[in-house]
Design a protein around this motif. Structure first.
Motif, short mmCIF file in Angstrom:
data_model
loop_
_atom_site.label_atom_id
_atom_site.label_comp_id
_atom_site.label_asym_id
_atom_site.label_seq_id
_atom_site.Cartn_x
_atom_site.Cartn_y
_atom_site.Cartn_z
N GLY A 1 45.39 63.50 43.76
CA GLY A 1 46.57 62.65 43.93
C GLY A 1 47.50 62.64 42.74
N ILE A 2 47.15 63.35 41.65
CA ILE A 2 48.03 63.42 40.48
C ILE A 2 48.79 64.73 40.54
N THR A 3 50.09 64.67 40.69
CA THR A 3 50.90 65.88 40.85
C THR A 3 51.86 66.06 39.68
N ASP A 4 52.37 67.29 39.55
CA ASP A 4 53.34 67.54 38.49
C ASP A 4 54.61 66.73 38.71
N LYS A 5 54.92 66.41 39.98
CA LYS A 5 56.10 65.58 40.26
C LYS A 5 55.90 64.16 39.72
N ASP A 6 54.69 63.61 39.91
CA ASP A 6 54.38 62.29 39.36
C ASP A 6 54.55 62.29 37.85
N ILE A 7 54.03 63.34 37.22
CA ILE A 7 54.06 63.43 35.77
C ILE A 7 55.48 63.55 35.25
N ASN A 8 56.27 64.46 35.84
CA ASN A 8 57.64 64.65 35.38
C ASN A 8 58.50 63.40 35.58
N LEU A 9 58.22 62.64 36.65
CA LEU A 9 58.95 61.40 36.89
C LEU A 9 58.68 60.40 35.77
N MET A 10 57.40 60.28 35.38
CA MET A 10 57.03 59.35 34.32
C MET A 10 57.51 59.83 32.95
N LEU A 11 57.50 61.14 32.73
CA LEU A 11 57.99 61.67 31.47
C LEU A 11 59.49 61.40 31.31
N LYS A 12 60.21 61.44 32.41
CA LYS A 12 61.65 61.14 32.37
C LYS A 12 61.88 59.66 32.11
N LYS A 13 61.06 58.82 32.71
CA LYS A 13 61.19 57.37 32.56
C LYS A 13 60.83 56.92 31.15
N TYR A 14 59.78 57.55 30.59
CA TYR A 14 59.33 57.19 29.24
C TYR A 14 59.55 58.39 28.32
N SER A 15 60.80 58.59 27.95
CA SER A 15 61.21 59.81 27.23
C SER A 15 60.65 59.89 25.81
N LYS A 16 60.28 58.76 25.24
CA LYS A 16 59.78 58.77 23.86
C LYS A 16 58.25 58.69 23.78
N ALA A 17 57.60 58.58 24.92
CA ALA A 17 56.14 58.43 24.93
C ALA A 17 55.45 59.75 24.62
N GLU A 18 54.34 59.67 23.91
CA GLU A 18 53.51 60.84 23.66
C GLU A 18 52.63 61.06 24.88
N PHE A 19 52.56 62.30 25.34
CA PHE A 19 51.84 62.62 26.57
C PHE A 19 50.47 63.20 26.24
N LEU A 20 49.41 62.49 26.66
CA LEU A 20 48.04 62.92 26.39
C LEU A 20 47.32 63.25 27.68
N VAL A 21 46.59 64.36 27.66
CA VAL A 21 45.80 64.80 28.82
C VAL A 21 44.34 64.91 28.41
N HIS A 22 43.47 64.31 29.16
CA HIS A 22 42.03 64.35 28.88
C HIS A 22 41.44 65.60 29.52
N PRO A 23 40.88 66.52 28.71
CA PRO A 23 40.41 67.79 29.25
C PRO A 23 39.02 67.77 29.88
N GLU A 24 38.22 66.76 29.61
CA GLU A 24 36.85 66.76 30.13
C GLU A 24 36.71 65.93 31.40
N CYS A 25 37.81 65.80 32.12
CA CYS A 25 37.80 65.02 33.35
C CYS A 25 38.37 65.84 34.48
N SER A 26 37.63 65.93 35.57
CA SER A 26 38.12 66.71 36.69
C SER A 26 39.45 66.17 37.20
N CYS A 27 39.70 64.91 36.94
CA CYS A 27 40.92 64.28 37.44
C CYS A 27 42.17 64.86 36.79
N THR A 28 42.06 65.55 35.67
CA THR A 28 43.24 66.10 35.02
C THR A 28 43.30 67.63 35.06
N SER A 29 42.35 68.25 35.71
CA SER A 29 42.36 69.71 35.73
C SER A 29 43.60 70.28 36.41
#
Length: 316
Positions: A180-208
């Motif tokens: 349920g996590i898509t690149d569209k969801d991510i890009n929408l949030m990145l646009k909304k929070y333009s100054k936020a640092e974006f962190l991705v957890h690599p040891e979770c299947s949810c972020t693969s």
């Protein structure tokens, strides 16, 4: 925490001392369970920690395959899971019969299994891996050797993209959260929070899937791909005070507790693992009080399953 939950928490502390028990909680457990636990982290780290302690009983607040891994690594300890229904949709996407058939069709291939798999699947594998070391594990295998990668199709696609190997076959599995996590969801949030640092957890299947989209250029912001502890260290050491987190929302509790003056925003608020949330403080108390539910991997399977785990650890 309610008065009743506080009473349970006090009893849990008493029972831990009485039974020489330790409580482990995965990052995606509910906040109350995290608060009564001795260690919080990713599944493999927790299993290794359990093996290093002198506890006689391990209460694993996570999902079933995690408790199995703890049992494999610590065969002389009693491993309990508070709710037997705490399963994993990703781990359930392949069974031993399917893997045996796949191996039979590809007799020369090496099997690389994500740790989000059952003990039986691990026992049929050549290597295990986590999201953070999957590339390194695959790179350790000779380039001419075919690879069967399972069960996460997004993580497999990411590994194939990074390693540039064309002899990797990928099992079409996924978990109900990362789907349920898509690149569209991510890009929408990145646009909304333009100054936020974006962190991705690599040891979770949810972020693969996120890792895959980053590698393909579908996500238009630099991100930091970090392990659980790497993510926590980054949140603490970074001069930024706002962070976008692309993973299951349970980790936000730990982040906020350790960094009360910083803001942590989930890329998707409903990125919730329904299986992780099955465990409650009351169930932890019942598990300790009545020694339920014990997870014991049969010795024959455990002896085979520890081999790919040890190979992974040697590479890591």
């Amino acid at each position: 925490m309610s008065v009743l939950k506080l009473e349970y928490a006090e009893e849990i502390q008493r029972l831990k001392k009485e039974k020489n028990a330790i409580i482990l909680a995965h990052n995606y457990q509910i906040s109350e369970v995290q608060d009564i636990s001795d260690f919080i982290g990713d599944s493999l780290k927790l299993s290794r920690l359990a093996g290093e302690t002198d506890a006689s009983i391990i209460v694993f607040c996570g999902v079933h395959f995690m408790a199995e891994t703890a049992s494999i690594i610590s065969p002389n300890k009693k491993v309990l899971i508070p709710d037997l229904e705490a399963g994993c949709s990703l781990a359930s996407s392949i069974n031993p019969q399917e893997l045996l058939k796949w191996k039979g069709e590809n007799p020369d291939a090496m099997v690389v299994s994500y740790v989000n798999t059952s003990a039986e699947i691990k026992a049929l594998s050549d290597y295990c891996c986590t999201s953070s070391n999957a590339v390194k594990v695959v790179q350790s295998i000779p380039k001419h050797t075919p690879i069967l990668f399972l069960p996460d199709m997004f993580l497999g696609a990411y590994v194939a993209e990074v390693t540039k190997r064309d002899n990797i076959q990928i099992w079409p599995g996924e978990c109900h959260v990362h789907a349920g996590i898509t690149d569209k969801d991510i890009n929408l949030m990145l646009k909304k929070y333009s100054k936020a640092e974006f962190l991705v957890h690599p040891e979770c299947s949810c972020t693969s899937s996120t890792l895959y989209h980053v590698s393909k250029g579908d996500i238009n912001r630099d991100c930091k791909i970090l392990s659980t502890e790497g993510m926590m260290k980054e949140a603490s050491s970074s001069k930024n005070d706002q962070f976008l987190i692309a993973t299951e929302v349970g980790i936000l509790h730990r982040m906020q507790v350790e960094n009360p003056f910083k803001e942590f925003i989930p890329v998707k608020k409903d990125a919730i693992c329904k299986y992780m949330k099955k465990i409650t403080v009351e169930k932890v108390y019942n598990s300790l009080l009545n020694d339920v539910h014990e997870v014991k991997v049969p010795e024959k399977i455990a002896k085979r399953a520890i081999i790919p785990i040890e190979r992974m650890l040697a590479i890591s």
